[in-house]
Design a protein around this motif. Structure first.
Motif, PDB file in Angstrom:
ATOM      1  N   SER A 148      18.953  -3.711   6.268  1.00 32.84           N
ATOM      2  CA  SER A 148      18.402  -2.845   7.310  1.00 32.84           C
ATOM      3  C   SER A 148      19.274  -2.780   8.557  1.00 32.84           C
ATOM      4  O   SER A 148      19.049  -1.934   9.426  1.00 32.84           O
ATOM      5  CB  SER A 148      16.995  -3.311   7.699  1.00 32.84           C
ATOM      6  N   ASP A 149      20.281  -3.650   8.665  1.00 32.29           N
ATOM      7  CA  ASP A 149      21.170  -3.612   9.830  1.00 32.29           C
ATOM      8  C   ASP A 149      22.145  -2.434   9.772  1.00 32.29           C
ATOM      9  O   ASP A 149      22.699  -2.032  10.794  1.00 32.29           O
ATOM     10  CB  ASP A 149      21.978  -4.909   9.931  1.00 32.29           C
ATOM     11  N   LEU A 150      22.372  -1.905   8.582  1.00 36.79           N
ATOM     12  CA  LEU A 150      23.402  -0.883   8.398  1.00 36.79           C
ATOM     13  C   LEU A 150      22.942   0.486   8.894  1.00 36.79           C
ATOM     14  O   LEU A 150      21.752   0.825   8.836  1.00 36.79           O
ATOM     15  CB  LEU A 150      23.769  -0.772   6.919  1.00 36.79           C
ATOM     16  N   ASP A 151      23.905   1.268   9.359  1.00 33.79           N
ATOM     17  CA  ASP A 151      23.621   2.666   9.662  1.00 33.79           C
ATOM     18  C   ASP A 151      23.158   3.365   8.384  1.00 33.79           C
ATOM     19  O   ASP A 151      23.600   3.026   7.274  1.00 33.79           O
ATOM     20  CB  ASP A 151      24.873   3.359  10.203  1.00 33.79           C
ATOM     21  N   ALA A 152      22.292   4.356   8.532  1.00 37.74           N
ATOM     22  CA  ALA A 152      21.656   4.982   7.372  1.00 37.74           C
ATOM     23  C   ALA A 152      22.671   5.563   6.393  1.00 37.74           C
ATOM     24  O   ALA A 152      22.529   5.418   5.172  1.00 37.74           O
ATOM     25  CB  ALA A 152      20.682   6.061   7.834  1.00 37.74           C
ATOM     26  N   ASP A 153      23.717   6.230   6.898  1.00 36.33           N
ATOM     27  CA  ASP A 153      24.677   6.851   5.987  1.00 36.33           C
ATOM     28  C   ASP A 153      25.476   5.803   5.220  1.00 36.33           C
ATOM     29  O   ASP A 153      25.778   5.977   4.030  1.00 36.33           O
ATOM     30  CB  ASP A 153      25.611   7.788   6.758  1.00 36.33           C
ATOM     31  N   VAL A 154      25.799   4.689   5.870  1.00 38.28           N
ATOM     32  CA  VAL A 154      26.515   3.603   5.195  1.00 38.28           C
ATOM     33  C   VAL A 154      25.621   2.974   4.136  1.00 38.28           C
ATOM     34  O   VAL A 154      26.047   2.716   3.000  1.00 38.28           O
ATOM     35  CB  VAL A 154      26.973   2.539   6.217  1.00 38.28           C
ATOM     36  N   ARG A 155      24.383   2.763   4.496  1.00 42.80           N
ATOM     37  CA  ARG A 155      23.426   2.158   3.568  1.00 42.80           C
ATOM     38  C   ARG A 155      23.243   3.025   2.329  1.00 42.80           C
ATOM     39  O   ARG A 155      23.260   2.527   1.198  1.00 42.80           O
ATOM     40  CB  ARG A 155      22.097   1.962   4.297  1.00 42.80           C
ATOM     41  N   ASP A 156      23.093   4.321   2.513  1.00 41.87           N
ATOM     42  CA  ASP A 156      22.865   5.220   1.378  1.00 41.87           C
ATOM     43  C   ASP A 156      24.070   5.260   0.444  1.00 41.87           C
ATOM     44  O   ASP A 156      23.925   5.229  -0.786  1.00 41.87           O
ATOM     45  CB  ASP A 156      22.554   6.630   1.886  1.00 41.87           C
ATOM     46  N   THR A 157      25.262   5.326   1.021  1.00 46.29           N
ATOM     47  CA  THR A 157      26.472   5.359   0.188  1.00 46.29           C
ATOM     48  C   THR A 157      26.640   4.049  -0.572  1.00 46.29           C
ATOM     49  O   THR A 157      26.989   4.040  -1.762  1.00 46.29           O
ATOM     50  CB  THR A 157      27.712   5.617   1.064  1.00 46.29           C
ATOM     51  N   ALA A 158      26.384   2.933   0.105  1.00 48.02           N
ATOM     52  CA  ALA A 158      26.531   1.626  -0.539  1.00 48.02           C
ATOM     53  C   ALA A 158      25.570   1.478  -1.709  1.00 48.02           C
ATOM     54  O   ALA A 158      25.949   0.997  -2.786  1.00 48.02           O
ATOM     55  CB  ALA A 158      26.299   0.519   0.489  1.00 48.02           C
ATOM     56  N   VAL A 159      24.325   1.885  -1.519  1.00 47.16           N
ATOM     57  CA  VAL A 159      23.336   1.787  -2.597  1.00 47.16           C
ATOM     58  C   VAL A 159      23.749   2.655  -3.777  1.00 47.16           C
ATOM     59  O   VAL A 159      23.625   2.249  -4.948  1.00 47.16           O
ATOM     60  CB  VAL A 159      21.941   2.185  -2.079  1.00 47.16           C
ATOM     61  N   GLU A 160      24.254   3.836  -3.504  1.00 50.78           N
ATOM     62  CA  GLU A 160      24.685   4.733  -4.582  1.00 50.78           C
ATOM     63  C   GLU A 160      25.808   4.105  -5.401  1.00 50.78           C
ATOM     64  O   GLU A 160      25.788   4.129  -6.642  1.00 50.78           O
ATOM     65  CB  GLU A 160      25.143   6.064  -3.985  1.00 50.78           C
ATOM     66  N   ILE A 161      26.792   3.520  -4.718  1.00 51.63           N
ATOM     67  CA  ILE A 161      27.922   2.906  -5.426  1.00 51.63           C
ATOM     68  C   ILE A 161      27.461   1.695  -6.231  1.00 51.63           C
ATOM     69  O   ILE A 161      27.840   1.515  -7.396  1.00 51.63           O
ATOM     70  CB  ILE A 161      29.021   2.507  -4.424  1.00 51.63           C
ATOM     71  N   MET A 162      26.633   0.861  -5.625  1.00 55.43           N
ATOM     72  CA  MET A 162      26.178  -0.338  -6.331  1.00 55.43           C
ATOM     73  C   MET A 162      25.330   0.023  -7.539  1.00 55.43           C
ATOM     74  O   MET A 162      25.421  -0.621  -8.589  1.00 55.43           O
ATOM     75  CB  MET A 162      25.396  -1.240  -5.372  1.00 55.43           C
ATOM     76  N   THR A 163      24.501   1.034  -7.411  1.00 54.66           N
ATOM     77  CA  THR A 163      23.670   1.462  -8.536  1.00 54.66           C
ATOM     78  C   THR A 163      24.529   1.933  -9.702  1.00 54.66           C
ATOM     79  O   THR A 163      24.217   1.685 -10.874  1.00 54.66           O
ATOM     80  CB  THR A 163      22.723   2.585  -8.095  1.00 54.66           C
ATOM     81  N   GLU A 164      25.630   2.599  -9.387  1.00 59.33           N
ATOM     82  CA  GLU A 164      26.529   3.073 -10.438  1.00 59.33           C
ATOM     83  C   GLU A 164      27.286   1.930 -11.100  1.00 59.33           C
ATOM     84  O   GLU A 164      27.511   1.940 -12.315  1.00 59.33           O
ATOM     85  CB  GLU A 164      27.533   4.073  -9.852  1.00 59.33           C
ATOM     86  N   ARG A 165      27.705   0.944 -10.304  1.00 59.51           N
ATOM     87  CA  ARG A 165      28.580  -0.107 -10.813  1.00 59.51           C
ATOM     88  C   ARG A 165      27.833  -1.286 -11.421  1.00 59.51           C
ATOM     89  O   ARG A 165      28.353  -1.958 -12.308  1.00 59.51           O
ATOM     90  CB  ARG A 165      29.493  -0.606  -9.683  1.00 59.51           C
ATOM     91  N   PHE A 166      26.628  -1.563 -10.917  1.00 58.69           N
ATOM     92  CA  PHE A 166      25.851  -2.673 -11.458  1.00 58.69           C
ATOM     93  C   PHE A 166      25.006  -2.152 -12.610  1.00 58.69           C
ATOM     94  O   PHE A 166      23.837  -1.834 -12.460  1.00 58.69           O
ATOM     95  CB  PHE A 166      24.959  -3.289 -10.379  1.00 58.69           C
TER      96      PHE A 166
END
Length: 216
Positions: free
Chosen positions: A63-81
């Motif tokens: 929750s500390d992350l800016d919204a756009d950073v958080r959304d991009t990170a979740v998208e990448i992790m969902t694809e890779r994990f």
């Protein structure tokens, strides 16, 4: 099926892309050539998942992350994990508060020159382990002992008198075995049945100090 290893991704305090990627590199031990961009994150996460599988990544600081950073990170992790790697997002991990007070050790007095006799009882019969005393204190004599969750200090007292009322109460897992060992070594064992749902007995060390043992 083997249990997954748990790796903590700690991004607390990170807000933007740069600080987030730095936190990822640090927490997940990315190689030194990590490029600190989104493509590099995707590649490194794929390698991480393949190398560590099965693995559970616990992400705190989400929750500390800016919204756009958080959304991009979740998208990448969902694809890779995908295979063998799972992601658990924990919004806040709070360390348990330290208590106001805790017991560091208990001290029991012994006569001068009685260290070896004390070791025979506490190490040989009871089963505690001796730990070296600090050099500054070793010249005073005595013995320091440890158990799994116990620090017991045996201190030399010149005008020694046994403590026949005040006593340590030590909890022990292998209660019946300890009772048998004490009896076999010739020590008195007096069970006490006055507390409901509590198995305990009293004995004395070789110097007459009263000792209580309680079953876990």
């Amino acid at each position: 099926m083997s249990l997954p290893q748990v790796v903590v991704l700690d991004t607390r305090g990170a807000h933007d892309k740069a600080t987030f990627l730095e936190a990822c590199a640090r927490s997940l031990d990315f190689p030194s050539y990590f490029g600190h961009n989104w493509d590099a994150l995707a590649d490194s996460l794929g390698d991480f998942a393949a190398d560590k599988a099965p693995v559970l990544v616990v992400w705190t600081g989400f929750s500390d992350l800016d919204a756009d950073v958080r959304d991009t990170a979740v998208e990448i992790m969902t694809e890779r994990f995908v295979d063998g790697a799972d992601l658990l997002i924990v919004d806040d991990v709070v360390a348990p508060p330290q208590p106001d007070y805790a017991l560091d050790h208990v001290q029991v007095a012994i006569p001068e020159g009685a260290e070896d006799t004390a070791r025979e009882f506490w190490v040989g019969v009871v089963g505690l382990s001796e730990t070296p005393k600090p050099l500054a204190l070793a010249q005073r004599g005595g013995v320091w002992l440890t158990g799994e969750a116990l620090n017991l200090h045996l201190g030399v007292q010149r005008d020694f008198r046994p403590a026949t009322q005040a006593h340590p109460a030590i909890m022990v897992r292998d209660y019946d075995t300890l009772m048998a060992r004490l009896r076999a070594a010739g020590h008195d064992v007096t069970p006490a049945g006055d507390l409901p749902d509590t198995r305990r007995f009293h004995t004395h060390d070789p110097f007459g100090n009263r000792i209580e043992f309680i079953a876990f």
